[in-house]
Write an enzyme that holds these catalytic residues in place. Structure first.
Site, PDB file in Angstrom:
ATOM      1  CD  GLN A   1      -2.906   1.330   2.216  1.00 31.45           C
ATOM      2  OE1 GLN A   1      -2.394   1.617   3.297  1.00 31.45           O
ATOM      3  NE2 GLN A   1      -4.212   1.254   2.055  1.00 31.45           N
TER       4      GLN A   1
ATOM      5  CE1 TYR B   1      -2.739   9.548   7.211  1.00 31.09           C
ATOM      6  CE2 TYR B   1      -4.002   7.670   6.413  1.00 31.09           C
ATOM      7  CZ  TYR B   1      -3.362   8.336   7.448  1.00 31.09           C
ATOM      8  OH  TYR B   1      -3.363   7.800   8.706  1.00 31.09           O
TER       9      TYR B   1
ATOM     10  NE  ARG C   1      -9.047   0.420   2.671  1.00 35.33           N
ATOM     11  CZ  ARG C   1      -8.939   0.087   3.941  1.00 35.33           C
ATOM     12  NH1 ARG C   1      -7.885   0.451   4.641  1.00 35.33           N
ATOM     13  NH2 ARG C   1      -9.878  -0.629   4.535  1.00 35.33           N
TER      14      ARG C   1
ATOM     15  N   GLY D   1      -9.195  -6.811   9.234  1.00 38.59           N
ATOM     16  CA  GLY D   1      -8.084  -6.088   9.834  1.00 38.59           C
ATOM     17  C   GLY D   1      -7.842  -6.558  11.247  1.00 38.59           C
ATOM     18  NE  ARG D   2     -11.023  -2.942  14.219  1.00 40.75           N
ATOM     19  CZ  ARG D   2     -12.106  -2.232  14.458  1.00 40.75           C
ATOM     20  NH1 ARG D   2     -12.176  -1.505  15.558  1.00 40.75           N
ATOM     21  NH2 ARG D   2     -13.117  -2.240  13.617  1.00 40.75           N
TER      22      ARG D   2
END
Ligand SMILES: Cc1cc2nc3c(=O)[nH]c(=O)nc-3n(C[C@H](O)[C@H](O)[C@H](O)COP(=O)(O)O)c2cc1C
Length: 374
Positions: free
Chosen positions: A104, A176, A228, A321-322
């Site tokens: 990424q 971002y 993404r 993810g988590r």
């Protein structure tokens, strides 16, 4: 195999012909445990290897394309050629366990801490600071600097190819730099990079074009390029679902291999910007995409039942993810019908057994409410 799991474990062929062995992907997660020289640490490689057996694809933590794009302390680097051996180690650590390795790539923009960027010179589309406490007022980028950052996305893609990655994911989400250009809140420019919705898409689209041209030049047909995005911003003005659906409509025709939405909750509904607020964001996105490109969904999927429910929406791919930090064997357990053995809360005594890098571990246990069990 539980026949209800067929959606999860059937292969998927991407547009470029690459076959993914199943529909489960590891979500990108920053681990802030890299070496001071920007190389990936051994504990990070072990962390990935421990989670790369079940999923078809691992999307790495985000890495920066220019020195002024560094967004986190102890983030690993991909902004210079001498990082290629480190990147190669990372790609191999993932691939040796059977998953595709996707790097990424990002620029942190105004979310970069001043202490991490050269001369504390924090840059963005415009001079609108983030609402994080103590955030710097960013300096609006000159047009020539914007072109340099677009080039840098291409250069980092070339390094990913040289390092043996299977693909890159362009990080246009989570506030971002790429999102800052798309956002009417962060982007107040009046040149070709800002103003209308179309002009706010200029930077993201140019980054995609650059990455794809580098792949055409240096890569092979198998190299995967994903993108993404975050669907909405809370601010006014801010990105609305309507604007995102427009962006996604354009992205779906860009010959990308996949799109990846960033959500905390897979089943969440839009805040505003569409007539029907009772349908989920995923529903609206799938409708707009209309099977032109696979979409990766994500967000608070912990149990096998959560995942089966998610696949009922027709989502082609699902990122975890988590949950993969909490239970690295999640995918294998579901595949083997061992749903009841899945762990859904972090066990605070098991850092070593779970193979979690030190700084990531500290971040997790010191941030109440972020991970279940903390
Ligand atoms: C520790 C951590 C680090 C993250 N870092 C990134 C990142 O580098 N890039 C990114 O796109 N998303 C990042 N995210 C967001 C995740 O990719 C994902 O969208 C989010 O955690 C929701 O999915 P989950 O409920 O399965 O964890 C991060 C999330 C966590 C928990």
């Amino acid at each position: 195999m539980n026949h209800n799991n067929q959606d999860m474990f059937s292969p998927l062929t991407l547009k470029n012909g690459v076959e993914l062995k199943n529909r489960l992907v590891m979500a990108p997660m920053t681990h802030t445990s890299s070496n001071p020289d920007g190389t990936v640490s051994d504990e990070e490689v072990r962390y990935y290897a421990h989670r790369s057996k079940g999923v078809s694809m691992v999307i790495t933590a985000t890495t920066y394309v220019t020195p002024n794009g560094m967004g986190f302390p102890n983030q690993f680097a991909a902004d210079r050629d001498d990082m290629v051996p480190s990147l190669r180690k990372l790609a191999k650590g993932i691939q040796d366990e059977g998953a595709k390795a996707i790097l990424q790539i990002f620029h942190g923009g105004k979310l970069c801490p001043p202490a991490l960027v050269p001369d504390g010179d924090v840059v963005s589309a415009s001079d609108i600071p983030s609402d994080r406490e103590g955030a710097a007022i960013p300096r609006p980028l000159e047009e020539a600097e914007i072109e340099e950052i677009i080039e840098a996305f291409g250069e980092t893609t070339r390094r990913a190819i040289e390092a043996g990655f299977d693909g890159v994911e362009i990080h246009g989400a989570n506030g971002y730099l790429i999102q800052q250009f798309f956002s009417p809140y962060s982007n107040r420019r009046e040149d070709r990079f800002g103003g209308s919705l179309e002009k706010r898409m200029t930077f993201p689209l140019k980054v995609i074009d650059k990455v794809q041209s580098v792949v055409a030049e240096h890569g092979n047909e198998d190299f995967i390029v994903g993108y993404r995005f975050s669907p909405e911003e809370p601010e006014t003005p801010g990105i609305t679902m309507k604007e995102t659906l427009h962006l996604v409509d354009v992205l779906a025709d860009k010959n990308l291999d996949y799109l990846h939405v960033s959500l905390i909750n897979f089943f969440s509904n839009p805040r505003r910007g569409v007539d029907d607020l009772t349908k989920t964001r995923i529903h609206h996105l799938l409708e707009t995409i209309n099977n032109r490109v696979p979409l990766i969904g994500v967000g608070s999927i912990y149990t096998a039942e959560d995942a089966r429910k998610a696949f009922e929406t027709g989502i082609p791919l699902l990122a975890l993810g988590r949950e993969l930090i909490i239970d690295p064997d999640w995918v294998q357990k579901v595949a083997e019908g061992r749903d009841d053995e899945i762990i859904t809360e972090i066990d605070k005594a098991k850092q070593e057994e779970l193979v979690i890098p030190n700084q990531l571990w500290k971040n997790i246990v010191n941030t109440p409410g972020w991970f279940p069990g903390v």
